[in-house]
Design an enzyme around this catalytic site. Structure first.
Site, short mmCIF file in Angstrom:
data_model
loop_
_atom_site.label_atom_id
_atom_site.label_comp_id
_atom_site.label_asym_id
_atom_site.label_seq_id
_atom_site.Cartn_x
_atom_site.Cartn_y
_atom_site.Cartn_z
N TYR A 108 -26.38 -59.77 16.83
CA TYR A 108 -25.86 -61.07 16.36
C TYR A 108 -26.35 -62.07 17.45
O TYR A 108 -26.65 -63.18 17.32
CB TYR A 108 -24.38 -60.82 16.15
CG TYR A 108 -23.75 -62.17 15.81
CD1 TYR A 108 -23.48 -62.63 14.38
CD2 TYR A 108 -23.19 -63.01 16.96
CE1 TYR A 108 -22.90 -63.77 14.15
CE2 TYR A 108 -22.49 -64.33 16.41
CZ TYR A 108 -22.34 -64.39 15.27
OH TYR A 108 -21.78 -65.83 14.93
N ALA B 109 -25.90 -67.60 11.04
CA ALA B 109 -25.83 -66.27 11.28
C ALA B 109 -24.71 -65.74 10.37
O ALA B 109 -24.67 -64.36 10.02
CB ALA B 109 -25.70 -65.76 12.59
N GLU B 110 -23.76 -66.54 10.25
CA GLU B 110 -22.47 -65.87 9.72
C GLU B 110 -22.57 -65.71 8.08
O GLU B 110 -22.13 -64.93 7.61
CB GLU B 110 -21.20 -66.82 10.04
CG GLU B 110 -20.92 -66.77 11.65
CD GLU B 110 -20.13 -65.35 11.75
OE1 GLU B 110 -19.59 -64.77 10.96
OE2 GLU B 110 -20.25 -64.97 12.98
N SER B 111 -23.08 -66.97 7.55
CA SER B 111 -23.00 -67.15 5.93
C SER B 111 -24.06 -67.56 5.39
O SER B 111 -24.26 -67.49 4.31
CB SER B 111 -21.71 -67.85 5.77
OG SER B 111 -21.87 -69.17 5.91
#
Length: 302
Positions: free
Chosen positions: A267, A180-182
């Site tokens: 998120y 999800a972050e990168s």
């Protein structure tokens, strides 16, 4: 918000295109680019319900373009007031997540829609029904997902999996967070200056001993240490932990749960859409010396 003048009224039923029951992926599901392509193909075939399902599935996984496309599609149901409200919700969500075209729809930057406008296919991550999810995604599904990555990103994903147990973190949750972050890009930098694989901000990096945010090895170690700290703080509650990873533990404390921020809500939904369980399942203790957890009493985010 100005009207979408070039779009015609789509009349399909009194239900909105966003009112279908959300699908729960159990086999990894299509990748985001495939979902968007399938949605576009359904649009060309005038199958608007199928297009909405594909766009909403992409939105549930955190695709800002999916959020925008679903919003535009809902606004085309001009004869259904509820669809108009849902369309504005989705465009506001996309705008808050930085979608350039969605931003053009609003005269007032930072508009936050009412939560009752949320389409049914995009459930509230704070809803009680999430508590029913007890089993995490299988290791086989995670492997199939990682096998789709290119060689470089798969290398870092495997490193995350290897290191996570040394911090008492389920590798499947760690993969969910980095995804999800990168999406396993070690050089990712956000508009808020979060950097690297685990998108650490400078204050968090300093707190957990990361000297070079764009060094993938250091970034992984610092991110896992922070994730372990959050899991312990929130008693292995995945909903609160993932919300805190995005918005800061202070925001979670103030709102006694997931903050009412569309970005954070999307998120959390994306993390749960992959990890599935709302309770963290700690891994067996690995062989060998455990990695040290570096911490202090200060708050790294929020």
């Amino acid at each position: 918000m100005p009207a979408v003048g070039a779009d015609r009224d789509i009349v399909v039923s009194l239900r909105t295109l966003g009112d279908h029951v959300p699908e729960v992926a159990t086999d990894g599901g299509p990748a985001l680019p495939q979902l968007l392509e399938q949605g576009q193909a359904a649009m060309h075939a005038l199958d608007f319900h199928l297009a909405a399902q594909h766009y909403c599935s992409a939105a549930r996984q955190g695709s800002v373009d999916g959020q925008y496309r679903l919003g535009r599609l809902l606004l085309q149901q001009r004869s259904v007031p509820k669809a108009q409200a849902q369309g504005r919700f989705m465009l506001a969500l996309a705008a808050q997540n930085g979608h350039a075209e969605a931003l053009q729809f609003f005269d007032e930057p930072g508009l936050v829609p009412l939560d009752e406008q949320r389409p049914q296919c995009l459930p509230d991550p704070a809803a009680g029904s999430l508590e029913d999810r007890t089993e995490p995604v299988s290791h086989e599904v995670v492997k199939r997902y990682l096998d789709q990555l290119n060689r470089e990103r798969r290398r870092w994903a495997q490193r995350v999996q290897e290191r996570a147990p040394y911090y008492g973190v389920d590798p499947r949750l760690a993969v969910s967070i980095v995804r999800a972050e990168s999406n396993f890009n070690p050089f990712a930098v956000s508009p808020k200056n979060a950097q690297g694989l685990m998108q650490l901000i400078p204050a968090t990096a300093k707190r957990f001993g990361v000297r070079n945010l764009l060094d993938p090895q250091q970034n992984i170690e610092g991110g896992l240490a922070y994730l372990r700290w959050l899991l312990l703080r929130f008693d292995h509650d995945v909903v609160k932990t993932s919300a805190a990873y995005n918005a800061g533990e202070g925001a979670v404390d103030r709102h006694q749960g997931v903050p009412p921020f569309p970005e954070t809500q999307a998120y959390v939904a994306r993390i749960l859409g992959f990890y599935l369980a709302t309770r963290h399942q700690p891994p067996p203790a690995p062989q060998g010396k455990a990695a040290p957890l570096k911490t202090d009493r200060s708050s790294p985010r929020g």
